[in-house]
Design a protein around this motif. Structure first.
Motif, PDB file in Angstrom:
ATOM      1  N   ASP A 154       0.807  -1.218   0.000  1.00 32.53           N
ATOM      2  CA  ASP A 154       0.000   0.000   0.000  1.00 32.53           C
ATOM      3  C   ASP A 154       0.841   1.270   0.000  1.00 32.53           C
ATOM      4  O   ASP A 154       0.426   2.290  -0.556  1.00 32.53           O
ATOM      5  N   MET A 155       2.005   1.227   0.644  1.00 35.90           N
ATOM      6  CA  MET A 155       2.851   2.424   0.685  1.00 35.90           C
ATOM      7  C   MET A 155       3.347   2.777  -0.722  1.00 35.90           C
ATOM      8  O   MET A 155       3.384   3.950  -1.113  1.00 35.90           O
ATOM      9  N   VAL A 156       3.703   1.740  -1.485  1.00 29.84           N
ATOM     10  CA  VAL A 156       4.207   1.966  -2.851  1.00 29.84           C
ATOM     11  C   VAL A 156       3.090   2.451  -3.763  1.00 29.84           C
ATOM     12  O   VAL A 156       3.253   3.412  -4.528  1.00 29.84           O
ATOM     13  N   THR A 157       1.940   1.783  -3.693  1.00 28.49           N
ATOM     14  CA  THR A 157       0.846   2.154  -4.596  1.00 28.49           C
ATOM     15  C   THR A 157       0.299   3.540  -4.269  1.00 28.49           C
ATOM     16  O   THR A 157      -0.083   4.287  -5.175  1.00 28.49           O
ATOM     17  N   LEU A 158       0.277   3.896  -2.979  1.00 28.76           N
ATOM     18  CA  LEU A 158      -0.170   5.240  -2.627  1.00 28.76           C
ATOM     19  C   LEU A 158       0.814   6.281  -3.155  1.00 28.76           C
ATOM     20  O   LEU A 158       0.399   7.331  -3.664  1.00 28.76           O
ATOM     21  N   ALA A 159       2.118   5.984  -3.069  1.00 32.16           N
ATOM     22  CA  ALA A 159       3.128   6.898  -3.618  1.00 32.16           C
ATOM     23  C   ALA A 159       2.969   7.031  -5.125  1.00 32.16           C
ATOM     24  O   ALA A 159       3.122   8.120  -5.692  1.00 32.16           O
ATOM     25  N   LEU A 160       2.639   5.917  -5.791  1.00 30.84           N
ATOM     26  CA  LEU A 160       2.439   5.939  -7.237  1.00 30.84           C
ATOM     27  C   LEU A 160       1.225   6.795  -7.606  1.00 30.84           C
ATOM     28  O   LEU A 160       1.295   7.637  -8.515  1.00 30.84           O
ATOM     29  N   VAL A 161       0.123   6.577  -6.908  1.00 31.95           N
ATOM     30  CA  VAL A 161      -1.086   7.366  -7.168  1.00 31.95           C
ATOM     31  C   VAL A 161      -0.820   8.846  -6.917  1.00 31.95           C
ATOM     32  O   VAL A 161      -1.181   9.702  -7.736  1.00 31.95           O
ATOM     33  N   GLN A 162      -0.177   9.155  -5.788  1.00 30.59           N
ATOM     34  CA  GLN A 162       0.124  10.549  -5.473  1.00 30.59           C
ATOM     35  C   GLN A 162       1.061  11.156  -6.510  1.00 30.59           C
ATOM     36  O   GLN A 162       0.891  12.318  -6.911  1.00 30.59           O
ATOM     37  N   GLY A 163       2.039  10.371  -6.977  1.00 30.35           N
ATOM     38  CA  GLY A 163       2.977  10.860  -7.980  1.00 30.35           C
ATOM     39  C   GLY A 163       2.308  11.183  -9.296  1.00 30.35           C
ATOM     40  O   GLY A 163       2.588  12.218  -9.919  1.00 30.35           O
ATOM     41  N   VAL A 164       1.425  10.308  -9.739  1.00 30.71           N
ATOM     42  CA  VAL A 164       0.701  10.539 -10.994  1.00 30.71           C
ATOM     43  C   VAL A 164      -0.182  11.778 -10.876  1.00 30.71           C
ATOM     44  O   VAL A 164      -0.224  12.618 -11.793  1.00 30.71           O
ATOM     45  N   VAL A 165      -0.862  11.912  -9.753  1.00 30.49           N
ATOM     46  CA  VAL A 165      -1.723  13.083  -9.538  1.00 30.49           C
ATOM     47  C   VAL A 165      -0.885  14.361  -9.504  1.00 30.49           C
ATOM     48  O   VAL A 165      -1.245  15.376 -10.110  1.00 30.49           O
ATOM     49  N   MET A 219      -7.406  10.502  -1.785  1.00 30.50           N
ATOM     50  CA  MET A 219      -8.113  10.132  -0.558  1.00 30.50           C
ATOM     51  C   MET A 219      -8.998   8.907  -0.778  1.00 30.50           C
ATOM     52  O   MET A 219      -9.147   8.075   0.111  1.00 30.50           O
ATOM     53  N   TRP A 220      -9.607   8.810  -1.975  1.00 28.47           N
ATOM     54  CA  TRP A 220     -10.416   7.625  -2.274  1.00 28.47           C
ATOM     55  C   TRP A 220      -9.563   6.374  -2.204  1.00 28.47           C
ATOM     56  O   TRP A 220      -9.958   5.357  -1.624  1.00 28.47           O
ATOM     57  N   PHE A 221      -8.367   6.425  -2.814  1.00 21.60           N
ATOM     58  CA  PHE A 221      -7.511   5.246  -2.774  1.00 21.60           C
ATOM     59  C   PHE A 221      -7.078   4.953  -1.346  1.00 21.60           C
ATOM     60  O   PHE A 221      -6.982   3.784  -0.947  1.00 21.60           O
ATOM     61  N   SER A 222      -6.802   5.978  -0.552  1.00 20.03           N
ATOM     62  CA  SER A 222      -6.413   5.780   0.833  1.00 20.03           C
ATOM     63  C   SER A 222      -7.519   5.061   1.605  1.00 20.03           C
ATOM     64  O   SER A 222      -7.256   4.146   2.383  1.00 20.03           O
TER      65      SER A 222
END
Length: 295
Positions: A154-165, A219-222
């Motif tokens: 989850d830490m990696v995927t959240l970083a990926l989502v945040q990075g793309v955004v 936030m939705w992904f979180s």
């Protein structure tokens, strides 16, 4: 306080220096030319800054929480040996091959979090307040939830989502700022490009506005990953322990959310904010209901 500020500044200096070096190696020094915007350069800059910032923060996450929160790493022979062994047992059930570091930090709040760049390089940290206020089964449920975060990446995927955004926001705001600053030029300025200062100010405003508008996506992904971690935790230690842990957290909710909230993404609980779509966590009632209705 000064230590935290110093570490924050040092992290940002290292981040800026690293991203600057990467852009120089890629031969990208700017995106505005005499002919207008170089979209290829702008895209590269936005991707490097957006993704780079998120992943550098992720790589430094364990070091930063140890320093800023005073997390003390434990071992099986220490005073929290039982806690370490519980985490390792759950981690093996989750299929993690390299055991997470287990840390304890002194805080009255009932809290725990997982961080680290990968499942096999993770840290599970627990507050002394949680260990005092919860019984053995409830603690086990919380630990299972945090191990599930690590196992799910989850830490990696959240970083990926945040990075793309972040990259998307930067890209759109700079194109829009260029168009707006061009439109604001007087006729006398037609032979010159837009004022760098005006363009910079418009970029800053658009970064903030578009960043706020894009925040619900992150936030939705979180919130989604919290449901997934609850489900994973239930599969590791049993649904009853996971539900009891969440019910105990509900009883402690006011204490969990007291004090500074700058580590909100590490909280194991959350209550409804100004708008739920800006909340990092679903309400505990929703999480408990989701577990009770799951198979």
């Amino acid at each position: 306080m000064f230590k935290r500020i110093g570490l924050f500044l040092l992290t940002n200096i290292l981040m800026v220096a690293t991203i600057g070096i990467v852009l120089n190696l890629l031969g990208v020094n700017g995106y505005l030319t005499a002919q207008g915007i170089n979209y290829q350069s702008l895209l590269i800059i936005c991707l490097v800054w957006g993704m780079g910032g998120s992943f550098i923060s992720l790589m430094l996450s364990k070091f930063m929480v140890k320093m800023t929160m005073g997390v003390q790493i434990q071992n099986e022979n220490g005073p929290y040996g039982d806690l370490v062994r519980k985490v390792h047992v759950i981690a093996r059930r989750a299929g993690i091959t390299k055991m997470p570091e287990v840390g304890v930090y002194d805080s009255p709040e009932v809290n725990a979090f997982a961080t680290g760049p990968s499942a096999n390089s993770s840290l599970i940290a627990v507050s002394t307040g949680l260990l005092r206020e919860m019984n053995e089964d409830e603690v086990e449920g919380v630990l299972a939830h945090e191990v599930a975060h690590a196992a799910n990446g989850d830490m990696v995927t959240l970083a990926l989502v945040q990075g793309v955004v972040n990259a998307f926001v930067m890209f759109i705001s700079r194109i829009a700022a260029f168009a707006i600053s061009n439109a604001l030029r007087s006729n006398d300025d037609e032979d010159r490009g837009p004022s760098p200062m005006i363009n910079y100010m418009i970029v800053m405003v658009l970064d903030i506005v578009l960043g706020l508008l894009a925040m619900p996506i992150v936030m939705w992904f979180s919130r989604f990953r919290e449901y997934r971690a609850d489900s994973g935790g239930a599969s590791y230690v049993g649904k009853d322990k996971m539900i009891r842990a969440l019910e105990s957290l509900k009883g402690q909710q006011d204490r969990i959310l007291s004090g500074a909230d700058n580590m909100a993404t590490m909280k194991i609980s959350g209550k409804v904010n100004f708008a739920e779509m800006f909340s990092t966590h679903p309400t505990l009632d929703k999480r408990i209901q989701a577990l009770r209705t799951s198979r």
